[in-house]
Every structure is written in C-alpha cells, then in structure tokens.
Design a protein around this motif. Structure first.
Motif, PDB file in Angstrom:
ATOM      1  N   GLY A 137       0.824  -1.213   0.000  1.00  0.00           N
ATOM      2  CA  GLY A 137       0.000   0.000   0.000  1.00  0.00           C
ATOM      3  C   GLY A 137       0.852   1.255   0.000  1.00  0.00           C
ATOM      4  N   ASP A 138       1.916   1.258   0.804  1.00  0.00           N
ATOM      5  CA  ASP A 138       2.809   2.412   0.851  1.00  0.00           C
ATOM      6  C   ASP A 138       3.495   2.623  -0.490  1.00  0.00           C
ATOM      7  OD1 ASP A 138       2.113   2.792   3.490  1.00  0.00           O
ATOM      8  OD2 ASP A 138       3.941   1.848   4.299  1.00  0.00           O
ATOM      9  N   GLU A 139       3.938   1.537  -1.107  1.00  0.00           N
ATOM     10  CA  GLU A 139       4.601   1.647  -2.401  1.00  0.00           C
ATOM     11  C   GLU A 139       3.647   2.179  -3.461  1.00  0.00           C
ATOM     12  OE1 GLU A 139       6.510  -2.016  -3.482  1.00  0.00           O
ATOM     13  OE2 GLU A 139       7.715  -2.048  -1.650  1.00  0.00           O
ATOM     14  N   MET A 140       2.392   1.734  -3.405  1.00  0.00           N
ATOM     15  CA  MET A 140       1.405   2.231  -4.373  1.00  0.00           C
ATOM     16  C   MET A 140       1.163   3.724  -4.163  1.00  0.00           C
ATOM     17  SD  MET A 140       0.456  -0.068  -6.482  1.00  0.00           S
ATOM     18  CE  MET A 140      -1.091   0.528  -7.100  1.00  0.00           C
ATOM     19  N   ASP A 141       1.081   4.158  -2.905  1.00  0.00           N
ATOM     20  CA  ASP A 141       0.892   5.580  -2.623  1.00  0.00           C
ATOM     21  C   ASP A 141       2.056   6.400  -3.159  1.00  0.00           C
ATOM     22  OD1 ASP A 141      -1.517   5.127  -1.361  1.00  0.00           O
ATOM     23  OD2 ASP A 141      -0.662   5.136   0.675  1.00  0.00           O
ATOM     24  N   GLU A 142       3.274   5.907  -2.935  1.00  0.00           N
ATOM     25  CA  GLU A 142       4.451   6.611  -3.433  1.00  0.00           C
ATOM     26  C   GLU A 142       4.454   6.674  -4.956  1.00  0.00           C
ATOM     27  OE1 GLU A 142       7.958   4.820  -1.799  1.00  0.00           O
ATOM     28  OE2 GLU A 142       7.334   5.212   0.261  1.00  0.00           O
ATOM     29  N   ALA A 143       4.088   5.568  -5.588  1.00  0.00           N
ATOM     30  CA  ALA A 143       4.059   5.536  -7.053  1.00  0.00           C
ATOM     31  C   ALA A 143       3.017   6.521  -7.593  1.00  0.00           C
ATOM     32  CB  ALA A 143       3.767   4.127  -7.553  1.00  0.00           C
ATOM     33  N   MET A 144       1.862   6.587  -6.931  1.00  0.00           N
ATOM     34  CA  MET A 144       0.820   7.509  -7.377  1.00  0.00           C
ATOM     35  C   MET A 144       1.261   8.959  -7.171  1.00  0.00           C
ATOM     36  SD  MET A 144      -2.595   5.498  -6.106  1.00  0.00           S
ATOM     37  CE  MET A 144      -3.680   6.821  -6.515  1.00  0.00           C
ATOM     38  N   ASP A 145       1.917   9.231  -6.051  1.00  0.00           N
ATOM     39  CA  ASP A 145       2.418  10.586  -5.816  1.00  0.00           C
ATOM     40  C   ASP A 145       3.450  10.984  -6.858  1.00  0.00           C
ATOM     41  OD1 ASP A 145       0.784  10.799  -3.607  1.00  0.00           O
ATOM     42  OD2 ASP A 145       2.378  10.362  -2.147  1.00  0.00           O
ATOM     43  N   THR A 146       4.351  10.059  -7.180  1.00  0.00           N
ATOM     44  CA  THR A 146       5.374  10.327  -8.188  1.00  0.00           C
ATOM     45  C   THR A 146       4.729  10.568  -9.550  1.00  0.00           C
ATOM     46  OG1 THR A 146       6.946   8.943  -6.993  1.00  0.00           O
ATOM     47  CG2 THR A 146       7.433   9.385  -9.304  1.00  0.00           C
ATOM     48  N   ALA A 147       3.731   9.763  -9.889  1.00  0.00           N
ATOM     49  CA  ALA A 147       3.044   9.934 -11.168  1.00  0.00           C
ATOM     50  C   ALA A 147       2.322  11.280 -11.211  1.00  0.00           C
ATOM     51  CB  ALA A 147       2.055   8.791 -11.397  1.00  0.00           C
ATOM     52  N   ALA A 148       1.732  11.680 -10.097  1.00  0.00           N
ATOM     53  CA  ALA A 148       1.028  12.964 -10.054  1.00  0.00           C
ATOM     54  C   ALA A 148       2.003  14.116 -10.255  1.00  0.00           C
ATOM     55  CB  ALA A 148       0.293  13.114  -8.725  1.00  0.00           C
ATOM     56  N   VAL A 149       3.170  14.039  -9.638  1.00  0.00           N
ATOM     57  CA  VAL A 149       4.175  15.093  -9.793  1.00  0.00           C
ATOM     58  C   VAL A 149       4.640  15.158 -11.245  1.00  0.00           C
ATOM     59  CG1 VAL A 149       6.534  15.742  -9.185  1.00  0.00           C
ATOM     60  CG2 VAL A 149       4.941  15.048  -7.397  1.00  0.00           C
ATOM     61  N   LYS A 150       4.895  13.996 -11.839  1.00  0.00           N
ATOM     62  CA  LYS A 150       5.336  13.973 -13.242  1.00  0.00           C
ATOM     63  C   LYS A 150       4.257  14.532 -14.162  1.00  0.00           C
ATOM     64  CE  LYS A 150       8.634  10.170 -12.896  1.00  0.00           C
ATOM     65  NZ  LYS A 150       8.958   8.793 -13.321  1.00  0.00           N
ATOM     66  N   MET A 151       3.001  14.203 -13.883  1.00  0.00           N
ATOM     67  CA  MET A 151       1.910  14.679 -14.717  1.00  0.00           C
ATOM     68  C   MET A 151       1.777  16.195 -14.588  1.00  0.00           C
ATOM     69  SD  MET A 151      -2.059  13.489 -14.942  1.00  0.00           S
ATOM     70  CE  MET A 151      -1.597  11.895 -15.581  1.00  0.00           C
ATOM     71  N   ASP A 152       1.899  16.710 -13.368  1.00  0.00           N
ATOM     72  CA  ASP A 152       1.830  18.154 -13.175  1.00  0.00           C
ATOM     73  C   ASP A 152       2.948  18.855 -13.937  1.00  0.00           C
ATOM     74  OD1 ASP A 152      -0.396  17.959 -11.559  1.00  0.00           O
ATOM     75  OD2 ASP A 152       0.726  18.081  -9.672  1.00  0.00           O
ATOM     76  N   ALA A 153       4.142  18.286 -13.890  1.00  0.00           N
ATOM     77  CA  ALA A 153       5.268  18.873 -14.617  1.00  0.00           C
ATOM     78  C   ALA A 153       5.007  18.860 -16.119  1.00  0.00           C
ATOM     79  CB  ALA A 153       6.554  18.122 -14.297  1.00  0.00           C
ATOM     80  N   ALA A 154       4.454  17.764 -16.625  1.00  0.00           N
ATOM     81  CA  ALA A 154       4.163  17.661 -18.055  1.00  0.00           C
ATOM     82  C   ALA A 154       3.092  18.669 -18.462  1.00  0.00           C
ATOM     83  CB  ALA A 154       3.722  16.246 -18.409  1.00  0.00           C
TER      84      ALA A 154
END
Length: 84
Positions: free
Chosen positions: A35-52
């Motif tokens: 669960g923690d890894e999934m949360d981290e992955a989603m946070d990372t994806a959100a940051v990348k999407m915001d940057a894009a």
C-alpha cells in the motif's frame, strides 16, 4: 508414553498457532508495504503529470504568441498592399 505424545501434540498445536500469528503479522506488514509503495508511485506519477502539464502550457503559450506575431505581420502586409 501417552504423556509424551500429548506433550508433543501440545507443542505442535502451540507452534501451529504461533506460526499462524506470525504469518498474519507478515501478511499485514506485506500488505501495508505494498500500500505504501502504491501511494508513493501515485504521488510520483502525479508530480510527473503536473510537470508535463506545466510544460505543455508553456509550449502552447509560446506557440500562440508566435502565431499572433505572424498574424500581426500578415495584417500589416495586407494593409500595405491595400494602401498601395
């Protein structure tokens, strides 16, 4: 002999119950870890999407500005052509 067998059965039962508790704890830890890894992955994806998205906004803005400049130049040329 009966006491020995009963003792072994008791030890086996206690170990089984003990193993079940450990297994449950391990499963709980593993589930939390995933669960923690999934949360981290989603946070990372959100940051990348915001940057894009930000990058795309900047590029679109620049393109629109260039297009507006070209339209102004074309408008000036048409005015000059009409006045001649």
């Amino acid at each position: 002999m009966k006491k020995t067998l009963l003792g072994l059965a008791l030890v086996a039962t206690l170990m089984t119950v003990s193993c079940k508790k450990e297994t449950k704890e391990q499963m709980k830890e593993a589930t939390e870890s995933v669960g923690d890894e999934m949360d981290e992955a989603m946070d990372t994806a959100a940051v990348k999407m915001d940057a894009a998205v930000d990058s795309t906004k900047v590029k679109v803005g620049e393109t629109l500005e260039k297009g507006a400049e070209k339209m102004d130049e074309a408008g000036k040329k048409m005015k000059e052509a009409v006045t001649k």
